[in-house]
Each structure stands twice: as C-alpha cells, then as structure tokens.
Write a protein that holds these residues in place. Structure first.
Motif, short mmCIF file in Angstrom:
data_model
loop_
_atom_site.label_atom_id
_atom_site.label_comp_id
_atom_site.label_asym_id
_atom_site.label_seq_id
_atom_site.Cartn_x
_atom_site.Cartn_y
_atom_site.Cartn_z
N ARG A 186 -5.06 6.85 -2.65
CA ARG A 186 -6.13 6.46 -1.72
C ARG A 186 -5.63 6.67 -0.31
N ALA A 187 -6.55 6.96 0.60
CA ALA A 187 -6.18 7.12 2.00
C ALA A 187 -5.77 5.77 2.57
N PRO A 188 -4.67 5.73 3.33
CA PRO A 188 -4.25 4.45 3.91
C PRO A 188 -5.22 3.98 4.97
N ARG A 189 -5.37 2.66 5.04
CA ARG A 189 -6.23 2.06 6.07
C ARG A 189 -5.48 1.99 7.37
N ARG A 190 -6.21 2.10 8.49
CA ARG A 190 -5.59 2.05 9.81
C ARG A 190 -5.86 0.71 10.46
N ARG A 191 -4.80 -0.04 10.72
CA ARG A 191 -4.88 -1.29 11.49
C ARG A 191 -3.49 -1.62 11.99
N PRO A 239 1.27 6.69 8.50
CA PRO A 239 1.14 8.14 8.49
C PRO A 239 -0.08 8.58 7.72
N GLU A 240 -0.58 9.73 8.10
CA GLU A 240 -1.72 10.32 7.39
C GLU A 240 -1.21 10.91 6.10
N SER A 241 -2.01 10.81 5.04
CA SER A 241 -1.63 11.45 3.78
C SER A 241 -2.20 12.84 3.75
N ALA A 242 -1.54 13.71 3.02
CA ALA A 242 -1.97 15.10 2.94
C ALA A 242 -3.09 15.26 1.95
N ARG A 257 0.82 -1.21 0.00
CA ARG A 257 0.00 0.00 0.00
C ARG A 257 0.86 1.26 0.00
N ALA A 258 1.95 1.25 0.75
CA ALA A 258 2.84 2.41 0.76
C ALA A 258 3.49 2.60 -0.61
N MET A 259 3.85 1.49 -1.26
CA MET A 259 4.44 1.59 -2.60
C MET A 259 3.40 2.09 -3.61
N GLU A 260 2.17 1.62 -3.50
CA GLU A 260 1.10 2.13 -4.38
C GLU A 260 0.90 3.62 -4.15
N HIS A 261 1.01 4.06 -2.90
CA HIS A 261 0.89 5.48 -2.57
C HIS A 261 2.03 6.26 -3.24
N ALA A 262 3.25 5.74 -3.17
CA ALA A 262 4.40 6.39 -3.80
C ALA A 262 4.22 6.46 -5.31
#
Length: 162
Positions: A149-154, A159-162, A134-139
């Motif tokens: 997409r906003a990261p899921r919390r578990r 970190p929160e995305s801006a 998910r972090a790589m997809e975010h990058a």
C-alpha cells in the motif's frame, strides 16, 4: 525473551476473555427473545473483532521476525551503536540522523525490502511506532512479492514507493 513471554501471556489472557465473551454471546442467543438475541449478536462481535486483531498482530510478528532473521543471516541488520540516555533510551538527535540515512537509502532503492526493514528500525528508534509498523508492513509485502500500500503522508517525511 521477556517480551515474547509477555506477548504470549497477554495473548492467552485475551483468548480466554474472547472465549468467555463468545460463550456468553451464545447463551444469550439461545435464550431466544428479541432482546437477548440482539444483545447476543452484539456481544458476539467482540470475540470476532478481537480474534481478528490478535491473528493480524501474530502474523505481523511472525513475518517481521522471519525477515529480521533473514537480514541478520545476510549481515544486513544495522549495528545498534546509537548513543543512549542514562535511562537507556536512544538519543533523539542520533535517531533522527540515522533516520535520515535510512530514508535516503529507501529513496534510492524503494523496491528493496531490506531498505524498508532498516527504515522501520529507524522509525522505531525515533519513537515513531505507527510509521515503523507501516514501513515493516511495506517490507513484508515487498519480500512476499505483493504490491505494498502507498504510505500515508503526515509529519515526518516518508519515502515514496515505486
């Protein structure tokens, strides 16, 4: 290199299987009875879903490798100096400490794809593969100029995305 060869061998086997399943589905549909038509449509779903999954995975690998090469050329890849166990696995305590540094880096600059790429590596080193992906997809999304997409919390804090 071994991982690439393994990936292509498994992908080729999967493509062969999907082609065979698709061929059988077409044969069932051509038979024309309501039973074979229904079964053929159901069997046809397998190659479609498998092909979609393979294409998505292949695109992910291509984009991640491109970002890695770009970051390496700029000298931004983290140095692989974490201590390892005798079996070669990264020491969990060291991986957690490196993760905390990377998370702080992302929290300071959430719009920087480089920080997210390094966070993905830290997740991977900490053996948290789903969050690493998910972090790589975010990058990848940040690098492409798309809104991630906003990261899921578990579990482990992300970190929160801006």
């Amino acid at each position: 290199m071994v991982a690439k060869v393994g990936y292509f061998v498994v992908s080729a086997l999967l493509v062969g299987y999907l082609a065979l399943a698709g061929h059988r589905a077409v044969l069932l549909i051509r038979e024309g009875t309501w039973v074979t038509l229904t079964l053929g449509v159901a069997v046809l779903a397998l190659p479609l879903i498998g092909g979609w999954f393979l294409w998505r995975s292949f695109r992910f690998v291509l984009h991640a490798n491109r970002l890695g090469r770009e970051l390496d050329a700029a000298g931004g890849l983290p140095v692989d100096d974490l201590p390892r166990t005798p079996s070669g696995r990264i020491d969990q305590a060291a991986a957690d400490a490196a993760f905390a540094e990377r998370r702080a880096e992302v929290e300071a600059r959430p719009e920087d794809w480089r920080c997210w790429f390094r966070l993905a590596i830290a997740y991977h080193d900490a053996r948290d593969t789903p969050r690493a992906r998910r972090a790589m997809e975010h990058a990848i999304a940040l690098h492409a100029g798309r809104t991630p997409r906003a990261p899921r919390r578990r579990g482990r804090a992300e970190p929160e995305s801006a």
